[in-house]
Design a protein around this motif. Structure first.
Motif, short mmCIF file in Angstrom:
data_model
loop_
_atom_site.label_atom_id
_atom_site.label_comp_id
_atom_site.label_asym_id
_atom_site.label_seq_id
_atom_site.Cartn_x
_atom_site.Cartn_y
_atom_site.Cartn_z
N ILE A 27 -49.44 -42.44 16.27
CA ILE A 27 -49.95 -43.81 16.36
C ILE A 27 -50.71 -44.21 15.10
CG2 ILE A 27 -51.59 -45.30 17.60
CD1 ILE A 27 -50.84 -43.73 20.15
N LEU A 28 -51.56 -43.29 14.63
CA LEU A 28 -52.47 -43.67 13.54
C LEU A 28 -51.76 -43.86 12.20
CD1 LEU A 28 -55.63 -41.50 14.27
CD2 LEU A 28 -55.44 -43.98 14.30
N LEU A 29 -50.74 -43.06 11.91
CA LEU A 29 -50.10 -43.18 10.59
C LEU A 29 -49.53 -44.59 10.37
CD1 LEU A 29 -49.48 -41.59 7.97
CD2 LEU A 29 -47.23 -41.11 8.95
N PRO A 30 -48.67 -45.08 11.27
CA PRO A 30 -48.23 -46.48 11.05
C PRO A 30 -49.35 -47.48 11.35
CG PRO A 30 -47.30 -45.62 13.10
CD PRO A 30 -48.01 -44.47 12.44
N GLY A 31 -50.25 -47.10 12.27
CA GLY A 31 -51.33 -48.01 12.66
C GLY A 31 -52.20 -48.39 11.47
N ILE A 32 -52.49 -47.41 10.61
CA ILE A 32 -53.32 -47.70 9.43
C ILE A 32 -52.62 -48.74 8.55
CG2 ILE A 32 -54.22 -46.69 7.28
CD1 ILE A 32 -54.66 -44.09 8.91
N TYR A 47 -52.24 -40.70 0.79
CA TYR A 47 -53.70 -40.71 0.74
C TYR A 47 -54.29 -40.80 2.16
CZ TYR A 47 -58.47 -42.26 -0.13
OH TYR A 47 -59.85 -42.37 -0.11
N PHE A 48 -53.77 -41.77 2.93
CA PHE A 48 -54.27 -41.89 4.33
C PHE A 48 -53.88 -40.66 5.14
CE2 PHE A 48 -53.40 -46.59 3.44
CZ PHE A 48 -54.71 -46.85 3.09
N GLY A 49 -52.66 -40.19 4.89
CA GLY A 49 -52.17 -39.02 5.62
C GLY A 49 -53.02 -37.79 5.35
N ASN A 50 -53.56 -37.71 4.14
CA ASN A 50 -54.44 -36.59 3.80
C ASN A 50 -55.64 -36.56 4.75
OD1 ASN A 50 -56.35 -34.87 2.47
ND2 ASN A 50 -55.19 -35.12 0.57
N ILE A 97 -41.79 -39.96 6.41
CA ILE A 97 -40.70 -40.62 5.68
C ILE A 97 -40.17 -41.81 6.50
CG2 ILE A 97 -38.34 -40.33 4.81
CD1 ILE A 97 -39.13 -37.36 4.23
N LEU A 98 -40.02 -41.57 7.79
CA LEU A 98 -39.50 -42.63 8.66
C LEU A 98 -40.42 -43.85 8.65
CD1 LEU A 98 -37.38 -43.41 10.91
CD2 LEU A 98 -39.07 -42.57 12.55
N VAL A 99 -41.72 -43.59 8.82
CA VAL A 99 -42.69 -44.70 8.86
C VAL A 99 -42.69 -45.41 7.51
CG1 VAL A 99 -45.16 -45.25 8.98
CG2 VAL A 99 -44.15 -43.69 10.64
N GLY A 100 -42.73 -44.66 6.42
CA GLY A 100 -42.74 -45.25 5.08
C GLY A 100 -41.49 -46.07 4.84
N ILE A 160 -49.97 -51.57 -0.80
CA ILE A 160 -50.20 -50.47 0.15
C ILE A 160 -49.00 -50.28 1.09
CG2 ILE A 160 -51.63 -49.70 2.10
CD1 ILE A 160 -54.03 -50.96 0.73
N TYR A 161 -48.38 -51.40 1.47
CA TYR A 161 -47.30 -51.29 2.47
C TYR A 161 -45.95 -51.74 1.93
CZ TYR A 161 -49.12 -56.03 3.24
OH TYR A 161 -49.58 -57.30 3.06
N THR A 162 -45.84 -51.75 0.64
CA THR A 162 -44.53 -52.08 0.04
C THR A 162 -44.14 -50.99 -0.96
OG1 THR A 162 -45.64 -53.41 -1.64
CG2 THR A 162 -44.74 -54.58 0.28
N PHE A 163 -42.83 -50.91 -1.21
CA PHE A 163 -42.33 -49.94 -2.20
C PHE A 163 -42.76 -50.41 -3.58
CE2 PHE A 163 -38.89 -49.36 1.09
CZ PHE A 163 -39.32 -48.10 1.46
N PRO A 164 -43.01 -49.54 -4.54
CA PRO A 164 -42.89 -48.09 -4.43
C PRO A 164 -44.20 -47.38 -4.07
CG PRO A 164 -43.20 -48.66 -6.73
CD PRO A 164 -43.26 -49.96 -5.95
N ASP A 165 -45.35 -48.16 -4.06
CA ASP A 165 -46.65 -47.48 -3.90
C ASP A 165 -46.94 -47.02 -2.49
OD1 ASP A 165 -47.08 -47.81 -6.55
OD2 ASP A 165 -48.41 -49.55 -6.37
N ILE A 166 -46.16 -47.53 -1.52
CA ILE A 166 -46.44 -47.17 -0.12
C ILE A 166 -46.51 -45.66 0.08
CG2 ILE A 166 -43.98 -47.32 0.54
CD1 ILE A 166 -44.95 -48.26 3.33
N TRP A 167 -45.66 -44.89 -0.60
CA TRP A 167 -45.65 -43.43 -0.41
C TRP A 167 -47.00 -42.82 -0.82
CZ3 TRP A 167 -41.95 -42.71 2.65
CH2 TRP A 167 -40.68 -43.29 2.47
N GLU A 168 -47.53 -43.31 -1.94
CA GLU A 168 -48.79 -42.72 -2.42
C GLU A 168 -49.97 -43.12 -1.53
OE1 GLU A 168 -48.84 -43.91 -6.55
OE2 GLU A 168 -48.00 -41.96 -7.10
N TYR A 169 -49.94 -44.38 -1.07
CA TYR A 169 -51.01 -44.80 -0.16
C TYR A 169 -50.92 -44.05 1.17
CZ TYR A 169 -52.68 -48.53 -3.19
OH TYR A 169 -53.22 -49.22 -4.24
#
Lengths: 297, 269
Positions: free
Chosen positions: B29-34, B66-69, B126-129, B54-63
């Motif tokens: 829930i939290l990963l896409p929720g953020i 960061y949140f995933g960390n 990967i799916l959420v991103g 934050i939520y668009t390519f290409p930076d979405i992966w890095e953000y």
């Protein structure tokens, strides 16, 4: 006969305390072997080492003459001290894990739970079980894979009389199928009722081993009484074939060697003008033998 | 086959464990929720980055990395701790060995199950991103979608690191509550105090950044270069480079795994 377990010169220390001191023991197929000793004598340490959960400082052991390598424990059903299961899982789920570890596919879990009288609670979480139920589940777990060998460590510890009777009857039922059982206990009555062979251990040292019958029958005692007890005691102490002469209330008790007959003792005493007012021959019970052996060491 | 046997064993142990279920659902829930909590929000003129990135390519992966960390510090760190401490508190480690598992197999079961969880978490990442990025990026191209996809590998390494740190704490402390407490305190406070108060004052050197939790943090830094540039232009060095962080984290992972293996193989139970 096939050696199921061979222990050679096993030693284990906890700091300065010697838990096991050069212990050697062999258990053969079909034996119901009692491992008897007071609390803290090294029984659980021995079982812990041969079951792979404790390391020895020296010595070694071998299961099944080395036939099954490091996976020998899959062929052993064990109950060591307290029953250990996942508290949040029920009986079925816990037994399924044990069956998976043992790679046992043909278990009739329902039948096993029926034998240990837990079928009605099979869907209850382990954390809700009473101590007796936990112990019975542990025995059920030991039965998974229909092992040839069972190890029980103080299987009736902490149980009420009904629980004790239940566990004993289950063990006797297993023993009656010809399985090899290695059972540690400090309860002599338990060993006497269940086992064919016994080893006695104290302070980590093996003091005696043999069949229960041998230990029970080979060392009879006599109890005697006479008017002059002092003279009687002196005469007995000086008589060949008698051991461990001691006062027991208003009687004197002593061990009598197999080649000495009680009537011969009476005859020799009469030769010394000591007339016995009482003479009984007694087979030593395991408890007395146990106490005699452990007190002498 | 052996790996499958060990994975099935761990599955049987934990599929009904409520705390793991809560942790997994929390992550799902939290990963896409953020990300969704940020979509469309205004951050004001003072924020030195464009929130849309934050939520668009290409930076979405890095953000996301960061949140995933942060999420994984709790989620997989806890899983790592619990998977060991549960076995100690229920004495089932001992019982597993008695029942026939070898100590080597016990260790391998833990490592394989952690790897399986990491695989699952990374695929979900990967799916959420992909879903969120594709939805909010205007006409996304493959090059744009994969430009910063290296963050996915760093995220997987983060997962592995926290799991192994958790396993280590579990092996060392054994008691669940205490191990979780030490893990959190070590990760959130102790290491920082040690680095900035003790290490810096005794030996003011770049080595103060090569600590276990800090090196994992530096694997997935805040992507906006403006903050990093501002700090480094002032002559301070606050972060490890990604390469330094990767090598450092791998060294810790391997060292800790070797220690965990040694403890599992040798200890009395």
């Amino acid at each position: 006969m096939e050696k199921i377990l061979s222990i050679q010169n096993l030693s284990k220390k906890y700091g300065n305390i010697t838990a096991l001191d050069n212990l050697s023991l062999d258990i053969h197929r079909g034996q119901v072997f009692g491992f008897l000793g007071p609390n803290g004598s090294g029984k659980t340490t021995t079982l812990g080492i041969v079951l792979g959960i404790l390391g020895a400082n020296s010595g070694g052991y071998e299961w099944f003459e080395g036939k099954y390598g490091e996976y020998h424990r899959r062929r052993i059903g064990s109950l060591l001290e307290t029953p250990n299961f996942y508290a949040y899982l029920n009986a079925d789920q816990n037994l399924d894990i044990v069956a998976h570890i043992k790679k046992s596919k043909n278990d009739n879990i329902e039948e096993i739970l029926d034998i240990v009288n837990l079928k009605h609670r099979r869907k209850s979480k382990f954390s809700t079980y009473s101590l007796g139920m936990k112990q019975r589940l542990a025995i059920a777990s030991a039965m998974i894979g229909d092992p040839d060998v069972y190890i029980f460590d103080e299987p009736t510890n902490g149980l009420d009389p009904e629980g004790i009777a239940e566990i004993r009857s289950i063990i006797l039922r297993i023993a009656s199928t010809g399985k090899t059982i290695f059972m540690a206990s400090h309860i002599l009555d338990e060993v006497e009722k269940v086992c064919s062979d016994v080893a006695i251990i104290k302070n980590g040292k093996l003091l005696a081993t043999g069949t229960v019958g041998h230990i029970l029958n080979d060392i009879p005692t006599i109890q005697v009484k006479a008017t002059d007890m002092m003279a009687l005691e002196n005469a007995l102490k000086n008589m060949e074939g008698l051991t461990d002469v001691r006062r027991l209330g208003d009687l004197i008790e002593c061990g009598i060697s197999p080649n000495m007959k009680p009537e011969e003792v009476n005859r020799r005493l009469q030769q010394q003008n000591i007339v016995l007012g009482h003479l009984t021959v007694k087979k030593k019970r395991l408890e007395e033998e146990f106490l005699a052996i452990t007190n002498n060491n | 086959m052996k790996a499958l046997y060990l994975l099935q064993l761990e599955w049987k142990k934990y599929k009904n464990y409520r705390l793991f279920q809560v942790l997994f659902i929390g992550y799902l829930i939290l990963l896409p929720g953020i990300l969704w909590s940020i979509v469309g929000r205004e951050f004001g003129a003072g924020v030195p980055f464009d929130p849309v990135t934050i939520y668009t390519f290409p930076d979405i992966w890095e953000y996301m990395a960061y949140f995933g960390n942060w999420l994984m510090f709790f989620f997989l760190g806890f899983v790592g701790v619990l998977t060991i401490t549960n076995e100690h508190s229920y004495k089932t480690f001992r019982q597993n060995i008695i029942s026939g598992l070898t100590r080597h197999d016990f260790f391998m079961a833990k490592v394989l199950s952690i790897l399986a969880i990491i695989l699952f978490c990374t695929l979900y990442f990967i799916l959420v991103g992909y879903v969120v990025g594709s939805y909010y990026t205007r006409d996304p191209q493959w090059d744009e979608m994969t430009e910063h996809a290296g963050a996915i590998a760093n995220f997987a390494l983060v997962c592995l690191a926290y799991s192994v740190y958790g396993l280590l704490l579990g092996v060392l402390v054994k008691r669940t509550g205490f191990a979780l407490f030490i893990y959190m305190v070590a990760g959130m406070f102790l290491e920082k105090i040690f680095r900035w108060l003790i290490h810096k004052n005794v030996f003011d050197n770049v080595s103060m950044h090569f600590y276990p939790f800090n090196s994992v943090n530096d694997l997935t830094p805040w992507p906006s270069p403006m903050i990093r540039n501002a700090v480094e232009n002032s002559g301070m060095r606050l972060f490890l480079t990604t390469g330094e962080a990767q090598i450092t984290v791998w060294i810790y992972i391997l060292l800790f795994l070797a220690f965990i293996y040694w403890r599992i193989r040798k200890g009395d139970l």
